[in-house]
Motif scaffolding. Structure first.
Motif, PDB file in Angstrom:
ATOM      1  N   ALA A 191       0.826  -1.213   0.000  1.00 28.54           N
ATOM      2  CA  ALA A 191       0.000   0.000   0.000  1.00 28.54           C
ATOM      3  C   ALA A 191       0.857   1.259   0.000  1.00 28.54           C
ATOM      4  N   ILE A 192       2.001   1.216   0.654  1.00 27.46           N
ATOM      5  CA  ILE A 192       2.888   2.383   0.709  1.00 27.46           C
ATOM      6  C   ILE A 192       3.738   2.481  -0.554  1.00 27.46           C
ATOM      7  N   CYS A 193       4.196   1.340  -1.046  1.00 24.60           N
ATOM      8  CA  CYS A 193       5.104   1.359  -2.204  1.00 24.60           C
ATOM      9  C   CYS A 193       4.397   1.620  -3.534  1.00 24.60           C
ATOM     10  N   ALA A 194       3.157   1.214  -3.663  1.00 27.23           N
ATOM     11  CA  ALA A 194       2.454   1.407  -4.941  1.00 27.23           C
ATOM     12  C   ALA A 194       2.410   2.876  -5.357  1.00 27.23           C
ATOM     13  N   PRO A 195       1.980   3.805  -4.498  1.00 22.03           N
ATOM     14  CA  PRO A 195       1.981   5.210  -4.923  1.00 22.03           C
ATOM     15  C   PRO A 195       3.379   5.746  -5.227  1.00 22.03           C
ATOM     16  N   LEU A 196       4.383   5.230  -4.520  1.00 30.75           N
ATOM     17  CA  LEU A 196       5.761   5.647  -4.828  1.00 30.75           C
ATOM     18  C   LEU A 196       6.130   5.217  -6.245  1.00 30.75           C
ATOM     19  N   CYS A 197       5.749   3.991  -6.600  1.00 31.32           N
ATOM     20  CA  CYS A 197       6.002   3.508  -7.969  1.00 31.32           C
ATOM     21  C   CYS A 197       5.222   4.315  -8.994  1.00 31.32           C
ATOM     22  N   PHE A 198       4.000   4.692  -8.662  1.00 29.00           N
ATOM     23  CA  PHE A 198       3.207   5.518  -9.579  1.00 29.00           C
ATOM     24  C   PHE A 198       3.916   6.849  -9.832  1.00 29.00           C
ATOM     25  N   ALA A 199       4.455   7.433  -8.767  1.00 29.13           N
ATOM     26  CA  ALA A 199       5.173   8.710  -8.904  1.00 29.13           C
ATOM     27  C   ALA A 199       6.410   8.546  -9.778  1.00 29.13           C
ATOM     28  N   ILE A 200       7.161   7.476  -9.557  1.00 31.26           N
ATOM     29  CA  ILE A 200       8.357   7.222 -10.351  1.00 31.26           C
ATOM     30  C   ILE A 200       7.991   7.060 -11.818  1.00 31.26           C
ATOM     31  N   ALA A 201       6.959   6.271 -12.097  1.00 31.49           N
ATOM     32  CA  ALA A 201       6.537   6.047 -13.484  1.00 31.49           C
ATOM     33  C   ALA A 201       6.092   7.349 -14.146  1.00 31.49           C
ATOM     34  N   ALA A 202       5.396   8.196 -13.407  1.00 34.12           N
ATOM     35  CA  ALA A 202       4.943   9.470 -13.981  1.00 34.12           C
ATOM     36  C   ALA A 202       6.133  10.379 -14.283  1.00 34.12           C
ATOM     37  N   ILE A 203       7.067  10.468 -13.364  1.00 30.69           N
ATOM     38  CA  ILE A 203       8.229  11.352 -13.548  1.00 30.69           C
ATOM     39  C   ILE A 203       9.124  10.852 -14.677  1.00 30.69           C
ATOM     40  N   GLU A 204       9.372   9.557 -14.698  1.00 28.59           N
ATOM     41  CA  GLU A 204      10.277   8.977 -15.691  1.00 28.59           C
ATOM     42  C   GLU A 204       9.587   8.709 -17.026  1.00 28.59           C
ATOM     43  N   GLN A 205       8.305   8.976 -17.104  1.00 30.16           N
ATOM     44  CA  GLN A 205       7.524   8.687 -18.316  1.00 30.16           C
ATOM     45  C   GLN A 205       7.683   7.222 -18.714  1.00 30.16           C
ATOM     46  N   SER A 206       7.657   6.335 -17.716  1.00 30.23           N
ATOM     47  CA  SER A 206       7.885   4.923 -17.979  1.00 30.23           C
ATOM     48  C   SER A 206       6.613   4.089 -17.927  1.00 30.23           C
ATOM     49  N   HIS A 207       5.463   4.733 -17.841  1.00 33.04           N
ATOM     50  CA  HIS A 207       4.222   3.981 -17.846  1.00 33.04           C
ATOM     51  C   HIS A 207       3.940   3.483 -19.276  1.00 33.04           C
ATOM     52  N   ILE A 208       3.131   2.474 -19.363  1.00 31.78           N
ATOM     53  CA  ILE A 208       2.850   1.845 -20.644  1.00 31.78           C
ATOM     54  C   ILE A 208       1.973   2.772 -21.484  1.00 31.78           C
ATOM     55  N   ARG A 209       2.361   2.900 -22.741  1.00 32.91           N
ATOM     56  CA  ARG A 209       1.589   3.701 -23.683  1.00 32.91           C
ATOM     57  C   ARG A 209       1.399   2.900 -24.960  1.00 32.91           C
ATOM     58  N   ILE A 210       0.363   3.203 -25.652  1.00 32.33           N
ATOM     59  CA  ILE A 210       0.141   2.579 -26.953  1.00 32.33           C
ATOM     60  C   ILE A 210       0.503   3.623 -28.002  1.00 32.33           C
ATOM     61  N   ASN A 211       1.692   3.455 -28.568  1.00 31.10           N
ATOM     62  CA  ASN A 211       2.241   4.458 -29.468  1.00 31.10           C
ATOM     63  C   ASN A 211       1.761   4.319 -30.903  1.00 31.10           C
ATOM     64  N   LEU A 212       1.085   3.241 -31.218  1.00 33.20           N
ATOM     65  CA  LEU A 212       0.672   2.994 -32.593  1.00 33.20           C
ATOM     66  C   LEU A 212      -0.127   4.166 -33.153  1.00 33.20           C
ATOM     67  N   PHE A 213      -1.084   4.652 -32.383  1.00 32.37           N
ATOM     68  CA  PHE A 213      -1.906   5.769 -32.853  1.00 32.37           C
ATOM     69  C   PHE A 213      -1.215   7.103 -32.605  1.00 32.37           C
ATOM     70  N   HIS A 214      -0.519   7.195 -31.502  1.00 30.20           N
ATOM     71  CA  HIS A 214       0.123   8.455 -31.114  1.00 30.20           C
ATOM     72  C   HIS A 214       1.108   8.913 -32.188  1.00 30.20           C
ATOM     73  N   MET A 215       1.877   7.987 -32.737  1.00 35.94           N
ATOM     74  CA  MET A 215       2.880   8.327 -33.751  1.00 35.94           C
ATOM     75  C   MET A 215       2.244   8.862 -35.027  1.00 35.94           C
ATOM     76  N   ARG A 216       1.039   8.415 -35.317  1.00 36.64           N
ATOM     77  CA  ARG A 216       0.377   8.765 -36.577  1.00 36.64           C
ATOM     78  C   ARG A 216      -0.509  10.013 -36.476  1.00 36.64           C
ATOM     79  N   MET A 217      -0.659  10.538 -35.283  1.00 37.77           N
ATOM     80  CA  MET A 217      -1.504  11.724 -35.087  1.00 37.77           C
ATOM     81  C   MET A 217      -0.784  12.980 -35.582  1.00 37.77           C
ATOM     82  N   PRO A 218      -1.568  13.977 -35.981  1.00 37.92           N
ATOM     83  CA  PRO A 218      -0.944  15.271 -36.299  1.00 37.92           C
ATOM     84  C   PRO A 218      -0.286  15.860 -35.045  1.00 37.92           C
TER      85      PRO A 218
END
Length: 185
Positions: free
Chosen positions: A49-76
């Motif tokens: 319970a304590i470590c999960a939010p810490l990991c969420f913060a790390i992922a947000a700062i490092e931009q390491s969360h999972i993204r689906i780039n297939l559409f993002h790359m093709r957008m204007p």
């Protein structure tokens, strides 16, 4: 923010190492002495319970969360920047919601004097305060990032939104992997 993420990483790592040691000791004591410390599962729940939010913060700062780039790359370009802004704002909104929920849970725990239904009968206020601090850590990180994204949008700085809040390109990921490989060699 990199230092902030590093501090969260160290705290997470230390907590998980301590938890692993306690679990290993519990296992050895059970097998060798046929005795249980009791409550190790309780500690595990608190640690997660304590470590999960810490990991969420790390992922947000490092931009390491999972993204689906297939559409993002093709957008204007403008749409990609807009999606990055919306994502940063929504993540901060989620973090704020979770912090409010956590705060209300801590208040209820204090009001009712709740204790864990375990052999240790831990007053839940103590682990929940640590949980709240961790959740506020996540909230601070996401609100800071959302403010930065909003500032880029207000200034019309699409390059900033794309560079700081967009997923890495294939070339960027390849360069990062090659750099990591070089450091390990």
């Amino acid at each position: 923010m990199k230092t902030y993420a590093r501090i969260c990483s160290v705290i997470f790592g230390l907590m998980m190492m301590a938890l692993c040691i306690v679990i290993a000791l519990e296992t050895i004591i059970r097998k060798v002495f046929n005795y249980s410390l009791g409550g190790v599962d309780e500690l595990s729940g608190y640690a997660i319970a304590i470590c999960a939010p810490l990991c969420f913060a790390i992922a947000a700062i490092e931009q390491s969360h999972i993204r689906i780039n297939l559409f993002h790359m093709r957008m204007p370009r403008l749409l990609r920047a807009s999606v990055n802004l919306i994502a940063a704002l929504l993540l901060a909104g989620l973090a704020l919601y979770l912090s409010v929920f956590t705060w209300r849970t801590v208040q209820d725990t204090q009001l009712f004097g709740s204790v864990a239904q375990t052999p240790w009968m831990t007053p839940l206020i103590w682990p929940q305060i640590a949980w709240l601090v961790a959740m506020l850590t996540f909230t601070f990180a996401t609100c800071f990032l959302a403010s930065k994204a909003a500032l880029f949008a207000f200034q019309g700085n699409m390059d900033g939104l794309l560079r700081h809040f967009g997923p890495d390109s294939v070339e960027d990921e390849l360069a990062a992997e090659l750099s990591d490989l070089e450091e390990r060699s």
